[in-house]
Write a protein that holds these residues in place. Structure first.
Motif, short mmCIF file in Angstrom:
data_model
loop_
_atom_site.label_atom_id
_atom_site.label_comp_id
_atom_site.label_asym_id
_atom_site.label_seq_id
_atom_site.Cartn_x
_atom_site.Cartn_y
_atom_site.Cartn_z
N LEU A 29 1.42 4.43 -25.24
CA LEU A 29 1.15 4.59 -26.04
C LEU A 29 -0.58 3.09 -26.42
N TYR A 30 0.03 2.28 -25.83
CA TYR A 30 -0.94 1.42 -25.59
C TYR A 30 -1.34 1.17 -24.14
N TYR A 31 -0.42 2.24 -23.00
CA TYR A 31 -1.57 1.62 -22.70
C TYR A 31 -2.92 3.51 -22.47
N ALA A 32 -2.48 4.28 -23.47
CA ALA A 32 -3.48 5.00 -23.42
C ALA A 32 -4.50 4.69 -24.05
N PHE A 33 -4.41 3.89 -25.06
CA PHE A 33 -5.52 3.49 -25.75
C PHE A 33 -5.84 1.55 -25.54
N PHE A 34 -5.50 1.18 -24.96
CA PHE A 34 -5.57 -0.35 -24.58
C PHE A 34 -6.01 -0.63 -23.03
N ASP A 35 -4.85 0.01 -22.37
CA ASP A 35 -5.66 -0.42 -21.25
C ASP A 35 -5.95 0.51 -20.16
N SER A 36 -6.45 1.86 -20.12
CA SER A 36 -7.52 2.81 -20.15
C SER A 36 -8.47 3.22 -20.04
#
Lengths: 244, 54, 228
Positions: A33-40
């Motif tokens: 979820l972190y990557y999906a929303f903040f780091d992509s």
């Protein structure tokens, strides 16, 4: 009672795996979820809506994976008469149905802003819809026949017939949609996916896989319990009083 | 924050998709867990009854 | 050896008996034909009588309604014999479960689905089907309908012991009918637009052959299971 020897072993195994699977699920989901929303990045064509992909594609993968689990379980149940295999199929089916429904729903919500419509009768959507019907049919057949053993084996036959049909259905609807529709439907696999999007996708896929493991093991234990209770009820009904 | 929530104008689609998925997966997990607990108790009760009989 | 000699006349006798039953009073064949006729003639009321519109949807409507007519006559394929116990006797006879399903499917196809295919041109007239498509319509139904009987036989065998299993059977088998429907309608559509229907027809035949193998084995397994 020899039939319980096996399930007892299974329960021990499940209890050993469950904490790890739960831990993996939490970690993978958090990172995903972190990557999906903040780091992509937002997609250059699809903008922020591309973030639906990170839950849509894993759901679609798991819909097919779960059917394969169900099919292998059905085959094992029919050929080797393994008592746990019947229960494995029954445990997997509702999970697969939920994944399939979610793949369809998220796909529709992604399709509306991208294609301008919630639904098109293209090959992929149609064959996933048929997959959902197969899951529902499998579960309905389990429900409809009173005698559990028979119900399970009948549903297993249906699951295997469905396996043969899935590639045929897939192939036929792919062919059908290209006949009727010009290439207006955007292909999901068109642009090669960038590493920055692949990372969250794989993490979320891992999270879905771990979720499946956890809920599947819970449901297996649940089915084993239900079977035990059914057997106990039968024994108490048929045994002469005091024979135990 | 508001910008993040608006999802570049796709808020309703993105958040509905995530919301539905979360709701369905939580529901399935919770109901499976609940049924498992109930049957665990029933199995225990049956076992206790059998021990009581003999 | 003698079992094999005996099994062929038995198989034929079973087919003959079932065809006769389907056409006798209370049999399903006339009902299926009547349903086909009435249901097709509802469509002009639904979509309006414009000839071009009717012609455009004619292949799909005729195929779908023929499919449904075949299905509604299938749900009691094994049930009567199951209920009066003669299915048990048949299972012990030399023709075995695969022979029984083969005979049942053949009888259903001969008594019900074949007449549907033969009635289809009349429905084509009602739906304003263009002249060039009639041959392909009949041919596609002849090639494709055995698959309907075969797949339906699996559903009927799986639900034979279920009371009021008819609707459940529909849920089970209609999704499996998708390929047959697509290729069948595709062939007629191709003929209508004056393109070559042969590729569709070949795929339709392939689907029927796969249904033959899978359908007979799965029906036999389901029958064995139901009678255990």
């Amino acid at each position: 009672m020899h039939r319980f020897a096996n399930p007892a072993q299974f329960n021990r195994l499940a209890d050993a795996i469950l904490p790890w699977a739960t831990g993996a699920f939490v970690l993978l989901l958090g990172a995903g979820l972190y990557y999906a929303f903040f780091d992509s990045p937002p997609d250059y064509q699809q903008g922020e809506s591309v973030r639906v992909m990170y839950i849509h594609v894993p759901a679609a993968w798991m819909a097919m994976f779960t059917y394969m689990v169900m099919a292998v379980a059905s085959f094992t149940a029919l050929v080797w008469r393994h008592p746990l295999a019947l229960l494995a199929g029954r445990a997997a089916a509702p999970i697969g149905a939920v994944f399939t429904a979610l793949a369809l729903i998220t796909g529709m919500l992604w399709g509306k802003p991208m294609w301008g419509t919630y639904w098109v009768w293209d090959g992929r959507l149609t064959s996933v819809l048929v997959l959902l019907f197969l899951y529902l049919g499998y579960m309905a057949l389990w429900q409809a026949i009173d005698e559990e053993e028979k119900a399970g084996r009948a549903a297993s036959i249906l699951a295997l017939v469905g396996v043969v049909n899935i590639p045929i259905i897939k192939f036929s609807v792919d062919w059908w949609s290209t006949l009727h529709q010009p290439a207006s439907v955007m292909r999901l696999d068109g642009p090669t996916i960038d590493g920055s999007m692949l990372m969250p996708l794989l993490l979320m896929a891992g999270a879905y896989q771990a979720y499946f493991a956890v809920v599947f093991l819970w449901r297996m234990k649940l089915e084993i319990n239900r079977r035990k209770l059914a057997v106990a009820r039968q024994v108490s009904m048929h045994a002469p009083v005091g024979a135990e | 924050m508001a910008e993040f929530l608006s999802m570049g104008g796709y808020a309703s689609f993105v958040w509905t998709a995530y919301g539905t998925s979360a709701a369905a997966l939580v529901w399935l997990a919770v109901s499976s867990r609940k049924q498992l607990k109930e049957t665990n108790e029933a199995v225990e009760a049956a076992r206790a009854r059998r021990r009581g009989d003999s | 050896m003698s079992a094999e000699v005996k099994s062929i006349p038995m198989f034929m006798a079973l087919v003959r008996r079932d065809v006769k039953l389907a056409w006798s009073q209370g049999g399903g064949a006339m009902l299926a034909l009547g349903f086909f006729f009435v249901a097709v003639s509802l469509f002009p009321f639904g979509v309006g009588p414009a000839p071009q519109v009717l012609a455009r949807i004619a292949p799909g409507v005729i195929w779908v309604v023929a499919l449904l007519a075949a299905v509604i006559s299938l749900d009691r394929l094994y049930q009567a014999d199951y209920e009066d116990g003669s299915l048990d006797d048949l299972m012990l006879s030399p023709i075995g479960p695969i022979g029984i399903s083969a005979a049942k499917v053949l009888a259903h196809w001969l008594s019900t689905t074949l007449p549907l295919a033969l009635l289809a041109p009349a429905m084509g007239v009602l739906m304003n089907l263009p002249d060039q498509a009639y041959g392909t319509l009949i041919l596609s139904l002849l090639v494709g309908t055995p698959a309907l009987s075969l797949i339906g036989s699996v559903g009927a065998a799986l639900t034979v012991a279920v009371r009021r299993g008819g609707v459940l059977m529909l849920l089970l088998i209609l999704p499996l009918y998708v390929p047959t429907l697509i290729f069948g309608v595709g062939a007629v559509d191709a003929a209508m637009s004056l393109t070559d229907p042969l590729p569709h027809m070949a795929l339709l035949a392939a689907t029927t052959l796969i249904a033959l193998v899978v359908g007979l084995f799965a029906s036999a397994a389901a029958l064995k299971l139901a009678l255990e």
